[in-house]
Write an enzyme that holds these catalytic residues in place. Structure first.
Site, PDB file in Angstrom:
ATOM      1  N   GLU A  32      36.457  42.908  39.300  1.00 32.93           N
ATOM      2  CA  GLU A  32      36.223  41.557  38.902  1.00 32.93           C
ATOM      3  C   GLU A  32      37.429  41.059  37.891  1.00 32.93           C
ATOM      4  O   GLU A  32      37.710  39.692  38.304  1.00 32.93           O
ATOM      5  CB  GLU A  32      35.027  41.304  38.252  1.00 32.93           C
ATOM      6  CG  GLU A  32      33.870  41.296  39.322  1.00 32.93           C
ATOM      7  CD  GLU A  32      32.632  40.665  38.600  1.00 32.93           C
ATOM      8  OE1 GLU A  32      32.391  40.451  37.749  1.00 32.93           O
ATOM      9  OE2 GLU A  32      31.813  40.332  39.605  1.00 32.93           O
ATOM     10  N   LYS A  67      27.749  33.592  47.748  1.00 38.57           N
ATOM     11  CA  LYS A  67      26.565  33.180  47.514  1.00 38.57           C
ATOM     12  C   LYS A  67      26.477  31.691  48.324  1.00 38.57           C
ATOM     13  O   LYS A  67      25.295  31.304  48.667  1.00 38.57           O
ATOM     14  CB  LYS A  67      26.512  32.744  45.806  1.00 38.57           C
ATOM     15  CG  LYS A  67      26.633  33.843  45.025  1.00 38.57           C
ATOM     16  CD  LYS A  67      26.583  33.312  43.545  1.00 38.57           C
ATOM     17  CE  LYS A  67      26.646  34.611  42.656  1.00 38.57           C
ATOM     18  NZ  LYS A  67      26.881  34.030  41.245  1.00 38.57           N
TER      19      LYS A  67
HETATM   20  O1  PA5 Z   1      30.945  40.128  35.409  1.00 37.29           O
HETATM   21  C1  PA5 Z   1      30.180  39.166  35.749  1.00 37.29           C
HETATM   22  O2  PA5 Z   1      30.215  37.987  35.221  1.00 37.29           O
HETATM   23  C2  PA5 Z   1      28.918  39.300  36.712  1.00 37.29           C
HETATM   24  O3  PA5 Z   1      28.961  40.336  37.384  1.00 37.29           O
HETATM   25  C3  PA5 Z   1      27.873  38.956  36.417  1.00 37.29           C
HETATM   26  O4  PA5 Z   1      27.459  39.983  35.427  1.00 37.29           O
HETATM   27  C4  PA5 Z   1      26.655  38.996  37.389  1.00 37.29           C
HETATM   28  O5  PA5 Z   1      27.113  38.192  38.379  1.00 37.29           O
HETATM   29  C5  PA5 Z   1      25.213  38.589  36.813  1.00 37.29           C
HETATM   30  O6  PA5 Z   1      25.447  37.349  36.447  1.00 37.29           O
HETATM   31  P1  PA5 Z   1      24.039  36.970  35.575  1.00 37.29           P
HETATM   32  O7  PA5 Z   1      24.174  37.725  34.283  1.00 37.29           O
HETATM   33  O8  PA5 Z   1      24.515  35.521  35.254  1.00 37.29           O
HETATM   34  O9  PA5 Z   1      22.798  37.028  36.181  1.00 37.29           O
END
Ligand code: PA5
Length: 445
Positions: A286, A421
């Site tokens: 990511e 999403k």
């Molecule tokens: O690294 C990230 O920001 C994402 O993987 C989030 O942790 C994930 O989408 C979960 O998001 P949230 O904690 O807002 O539910």
């Protein structure tokens, strides 16, 4: 003791001057990180977190963990991505991948809300029958669909079982300090809440309450975890490549990438580390995979994957390098006895600890893969304990940030995650997505 980078096997692939050439670039990345002048500079809270964390909240986490240990057979941890992987990875590494099946005096821990598979949810619900349960729901945004849906189910279960008041004492919400649906719900219902700091993104949040509460419930020493990370924070505060293993690792990755190595495989010889490789893949995937750039993070657990991916690593497309996490001490060794009859011909293995056999497998594989053209970097982790794992977590977080800056991307955003999403919401008829729905349905016909 500390996590150490062993770069002995990389010399066939990278010359000394190439590493020296990286020094100014690494120094620039280091300055961006520490002066907060780089891309994504609103999300740098993790850099100093191991030294600066909220001690009062830390005490509350330990208290909540004790309460859950005393009143629950099962803890359900609801979260996805950065709100899930770190806790599970640390628990599996420090306790066991077989944690729930072991004899122990801490609750079983199940992870929900990381998928939308009904069978998986039903199976966890059936495991919960007749058991005392607590729930830790974790979401920074407080709006992520997968965990929100799972939380609806478990909140209902707890309210049916314990009544509204009883459920309130068994639900712990880890979320933003002020914003989001989960925060509103937690305030309205009176759940105990823990805060995910504004300046720490999901994948950098394992050392915040996101990871710490479930990890503490499993019986791990979260103070030692933070101490290890704090020692790493201190060790990697200097930008000199010759003294900073973390930055040298980032520099090597960058050089290998420029030579066409577009896949990194994180390898270990311990199945307990497998979820750590999943955490690593999220962290680097990511952070780096954007703007049509980045090293693809993959993983393997040996020996099992030597009998599946091993062929490719040895002899397939020469696109990858390996980073081997060498955990130098087994939590429990096993002595291989001699067999007087030796019918299986295995006496060449006997009269020694199994960890020695595993070590020879590692050594032999590193040489074979390197000679086959797959560069190997080795991270030596002296022991599988809280302190060393805290150190390793910080090592990867900082290496990831510096690698991202070397690559020229913002390591702290994840715009690509939104695309699926949007389509999912449109197809499910979420209000506000009406026009997209029609176009998507046409594409599906
Ligand atoms: O690294 C990230 O920001 C994402 O993987 C989030 O942790 C994930 O989408 C979960 O998001 P949230 O904690 O807002 O539910």
């Amino acid at each position: 003791m500390a996590v150490t980078l062993n770069d002995r096997h990389i010399t066939a692939f990278i010359k000394g001057h190439e590493l020296e050439g990286m020094q100014p670039l690494v120094s620039a990345a280091h300055t961006k990180l520490h002066d907060k002048t780089g891309l994504g500079n609103d999300f740098l809270g993790w850099v100093t977190l191991p030294a600066d964390y909220d001690r009062e909240e830390f005490e509350r986490i330990q208290k909540a963990a004790k309460k859950i240990q005393s009143d629950s057979d099962i803890l359900i941890v609801i979260g996805i991505g950065g709100s899930y992987l770190g806790a599970r990875a640390v628990i599996e590494m420090l306790r066991s991948p077989l944690y729930n099946s072991l004899k122990k005096d801490t609750p079983d821990i199940y992870f929900a809300g990381n998928n939308i598979n009904p069978t998986y949810l039903n199976e966890i619900l059936s495991i919960c029958e007749g058991k005392d349960i607590s729930v830790n729901v974790i979401s920074k945004s407080g709006t992520t669909t997968e965990p929100a849906l799972a939380f609806r189910v478990f909140r209902d279960l707890l309210e049916q079982k314990y009544g509204k008041e009883g459920a309130k004492g068994r639900i712990y919400a880890t979320t933003d300090k002020a914003r989001g649906t989960l925060k509103e719900l937690a305030d309205k219902e009176g759940y105990e809440t823990f805060v995910i700091p504004d300046d720490v993104g999901g994948r950098f949040s394992v050392l915040t309450p996101v990871g710490l509460l479930p990890i503490a419930v499993s019986g791990c020493d979260i103070k030692a975890l933070m101490d290890g990370a704090a020692a790493a924070q201190n060790a990697y505060a200097n930008d000199d490549l010759s003294k900073n293993d973390c930055y040298r690792y980032a520099a090597y990755r960058n050089i290998l990438h420029a030579k066409g190595k577009s896949v990194e495989m994180l390898v270990s010889y311990d199945p307990a580390f497998t979820m750590m490789t999943e955490w690593f893949k999220q962290l680097f995937g990511e952070s780096e995979g954007k703007d049509q750039k980045g090293i693809y993070p993959s993983s393997a657990t040996f020996s099992t994957d030597l009998h599946s991916l091993g062929q490719f690593i040895q002899d397939g497309s020469r696109v990858m390098f390996e980073t081997v996490v060498d955990i130098q001490k087994a939590k429990q060794d096993f002595f291989v006895k001699d067999d007087p009859e030796n019918l299986d011909g295995l006496n060449f293995l006997s009269n020694q600890d199994m960890s020695i056999i595993n070590r020879r497998a590692l050594e032999g594989t590193v040489i074979a893969h390197t000679e086959g053209g797959t560069p190997n970097l080795i991270l030596e982790m002296p022991e599988p304990n809280e302190y060393e794992l805290g150190w390793l977590i910080y090592f990867f977080e900082k290496a990831c940030a510096v690698s991202g800056y070397l690559l020229g991307v913002n390591p702290f955003d994840q715009p690509g995650v939104e695309s699926y999403k949007k389509n999912m919401f449109a197809l499910l008829g979420k209000p506000g997505y009406e026009s997209e729905k029609e176009a998507l349905l046409k594409k599906l016909q």
